[in-house]
Design a protein around this motif. Structure first.
Motif, PDB file in Angstrom:
ATOM      1  N   LEU A 154      33.688  15.605   7.793  1.00 49.09           N
ATOM      2  CA  LEU A 154      32.510  16.124   8.488  1.00 49.09           C
ATOM      3  C   LEU A 154      32.017  15.060   9.461  1.00 49.09           C
ATOM      4  O   LEU A 154      31.703  13.938   9.059  1.00 49.09           O
ATOM      5  N   GLN A 155      31.956  15.429  10.736  1.00 45.01           N
ATOM      6  CA  GLN A 155      31.419  14.538  11.751  1.00 45.01           C
ATOM      7  C   GLN A 155      30.058  15.067  12.204  1.00 45.01           C
ATOM      8  O   GLN A 155      29.934  16.205  12.637  1.00 45.01           O
ATOM      9  N   LYS A 156      29.019  14.224  12.099  1.00 45.01           N
ATOM     10  CA  LYS A 156      27.675  14.631  12.498  1.00 45.01           C
ATOM     11  C   LYS A 156      27.397  14.248  13.948  1.00 45.01           C
ATOM     12  O   LYS A 156      27.897  13.239  14.439  1.00 45.01           O
ATOM     13  N   HIS A 157      26.594  15.062  14.587  1.00 45.76           N
ATOM     14  CA  HIS A 157      26.172  14.801  15.962  1.00 45.76           C
ATOM     15  C   HIS A 157      25.303  13.545  15.978  1.00 45.76           C
ATOM     16  O   HIS A 157      24.398  13.389  15.142  1.00 45.76           O
ATOM     17  N   PRO A 158      25.526  12.605  16.896  1.00 46.65           N
ATOM     18  CA  PRO A 158      24.736  11.363  16.906  1.00 46.65           C
ATOM     19  C   PRO A 158      23.297  11.608  17.362  1.00 46.65           C
ATOM     20  O   PRO A 158      22.981  12.612  18.012  1.00 46.65           O
ATOM     21  N   THR A 159      22.435  10.663  17.026  1.00 47.27           N
ATOM     22  CA  THR A 159      21.030  10.725  17.434  1.00 47.27           C
ATOM     23  C   THR A 159      20.564   9.336  17.850  1.00 47.27           C
ATOM     24  O   THR A 159      21.234   8.332  17.566  1.00 47.27           O
ATOM     25  N   ALA A 160      19.433   9.296  18.527  1.00 42.86           N
ATOM     26  CA  ALA A 160      18.758   8.034  18.842  1.00 42.86           C
ATOM     27  C   ALA A 160      17.314   8.158  18.366  1.00 42.86           C
ATOM     28  O   ALA A 160      16.742   9.259  18.358  1.00 42.86           O
ATOM     29  N   ARG A 161      16.719   7.040  17.979  1.00 44.71           N
ATOM     30  CA  ARG A 161      15.340   7.066  17.473  1.00 44.71           C
ATOM     31  C   ARG A 161      14.564   5.878  18.040  1.00 44.71           C
ATOM     32  O   ARG A 161      15.121   4.832  18.334  1.00 44.71           O
ATOM     33  N   PHE A 162      13.275   6.111  18.169  1.00 50.31           N
ATOM     34  CA  PHE A 162      12.383   5.035  18.585  1.00 50.31           C
ATOM     35  C   PHE A 162      11.016   5.276  17.965  1.00 50.31           C
ATOM     36  O   PHE A 162      10.703   6.382  17.505  1.00 50.31           O
ATOM     37  N   ILE A 163      10.188   4.234  17.991  1.00 53.39           N
ATOM     38  CA  ILE A 163       8.841   4.321  17.438  1.00 53.39           C
ATOM     39  C   ILE A 163       7.869   4.533  18.588  1.00 53.39           C
ATOM     40  O   ILE A 163       7.788   3.718  19.526  1.00 53.39           O
ATOM     41  N   ALA A 164       7.145   5.632  18.539  1.00 54.53           N
ATOM     42  CA  ALA A 164       6.173   5.953  19.590  1.00 54.53           C
ATOM     43  C   ALA A 164       4.944   5.052  19.483  1.00 54.53           C
ATOM     44  O   ALA A 164       4.752   4.318  18.504  1.00 54.53           O
TER      45      ALA A 164
END
Length: 394
Positions: free
Chosen positions: A51-61
């Motif tokens: 299973l390959q998951k779609h990548p994401t990016a995160r940041f702190i608002a």
């Protein structure tokens, strides 16, 4: 024919049926044991379903909340090479996969943000080779040296307002049965394209169908394209179904009594109508000849290919049954037996090699048998043959 003879034939049929069911149970147990013993071994060497998951990016608002970004653009390429492995009576649907993905992340806020880009690797006991993870493009690209933690590669990049950064990921690995690509629930997917190349044409999509497909060299080229989708369905490819000899042999043994029942009906009615006297002992040997087919087939599978095993076992059983009937009852019953046994035993049993044909084959065989017997015996005086009262024509 005496009623005691019919009762004896019924007893022979029941005993043969019990023997067939015992044989089917033994074959099923052998198959399950081999599957249990070899399944972990193959999975350990090839890996599980991937299973390959779609990548994401995160940041702190600025308010301290955690914000997750999806790629603004995705171009994924997957090459699947089917490489099944046989262990005992079972085929394991193993494959190799080459994965490459080019993603673009964009800072959509009005201030500079520090993005943590997360890429989940396939989980489980999976050997990943030739892993490449880089950020940027051209002379400004840098290859990430971040070590995977908890099955995830994470790297950090700082982006000005409206700035984008390309992310490239590739690797090779191996798995079993199934490959899939998943998106986060209820996420919005924009400008996404996945192109899958296979070296087999027997494709099956258990999650979603491709938006485009075309034949390729020895296989298929499949494309999934989402321009702007919410709750986009995942993508999956199931490996082709292999013909597993163990379950086929067990099914043949479990359903063999139907073949013998139809064969006995034809022989009994034909013998009575032609005035041929057959003793229950004759039917015992006929049943034994029928029983030889699944018995020989199931134990030849360990050393001989499945179709060759089927052909040899069928030929041996035909020789035993029809040869014996020719010697015991003459040429006419021999010819009837050849046709009947070929239809009821060989063709009916061979239908188990093809999914969904068994019921239709049995139905057509029963209807054809009924029609032929009705045509052959329409003018037989059953009161003379059996001593019962027959209807008189007006």
């Amino acid at each position: 024919m005496k009623l005691t003879h019919l009762f004896s034939i019924a007893v022979i049929f029941v005993c043969t049926t019990v023997a067939w069911w015992l044989l089917g149970g033994i074959i099923t147990q052998r198959t399950s044991q081999v599957s249990y013993q070899t399944g972990d071994s193959v999975s350990g060497r090839w890996g599980p379903s991937l299973l390959q998951k779609h990548p994401t990016a995160r940041f702190i608002a600025s308010n301290g909340s955690r914000v997750v970004l999806q790629p603004a653009k995705s171009d994924v390429k997957v090459q699947i090479a089917y490489q099944p492995v046989k262990m005992g009576l079972l085929w394991h649907r193993t494959y190799g996969v080459k994965f490459s993905g080019d993603y673009t992340f964009t800072n959509t806020t009005a201030i500079t943000q520090t993005l943590n880009i997360d890429f989940d690797l396939p989980t489980g006991n999976t050997l990943l080779d030739k892993i490449h993870f880089s950020l940027g493009e051209g002379g400004g690209a840098r290859r990430s040296v971040a070590a995977p933690q908890d099955g995830m590669i994470t790297d950090t990049v700082q982006l000005a307002p409206g700035e984008s950064i390309p992310v490239s990921v590739s690797y090779e690995c191996r798995g079993m049965d199934f490959w899939s690509y998943a998106f986060a629930d209820a996420s919005r997917i924009r400008d996404f394209t996945l192109t899958m190349s296979t070296d087999f044409s027997d494709v099956n999509f258990p999650i979603s169908s491709p938006t485009d497909r075309k034949p390729a060299d020895k296989g298929m080229e499949l494309v999934w394209k989402y321009e702007d989708a919410i709750s986009a369905p995942g993508i999956g490819m199931e490996m082709p179904r292999e013909l597993n000899a163990g379950p086929v042999a067990a099914q043949i043994s479990f359903y063999a009594p139907l073949s013998l029942l139809l064969f006995f009906m034809v022989i009994i009615i034909t013998a009575i109508s032609r005035g041929v006297a057959l003793h229950p002992v004759n039917y015992f040997f006929l049943a034994a000849g029928f029983f030889a087919f699944p018995l020989l087939f199931s134990y030849m599978l360990d050393v001989v290919p499945v179709h060759l095993s089927f052909g040899i076992a069928a030929a041996v059983s035909l020789l035993l049954v029809c040869g014996y009937l020719r010697a015991a009852a003459g040429g006419f019953l021999f010819r009837v037996a050849v046709v009947a046994q070929t239809a009821y035993m060989v063709l009916f049993s061979y239908s188990f090699f093809f999914k969904g044909l068994t019921g239709l084959t049995l139905t057509l065989g029963g209807i054809v048998t009924l029609g032929v017997l009705m045509a052959l015996t329409a003018k037989v005086d059953w009161s003379q043959k059996l001593g019962a009262v027959s209807p008189r024509l007006a």
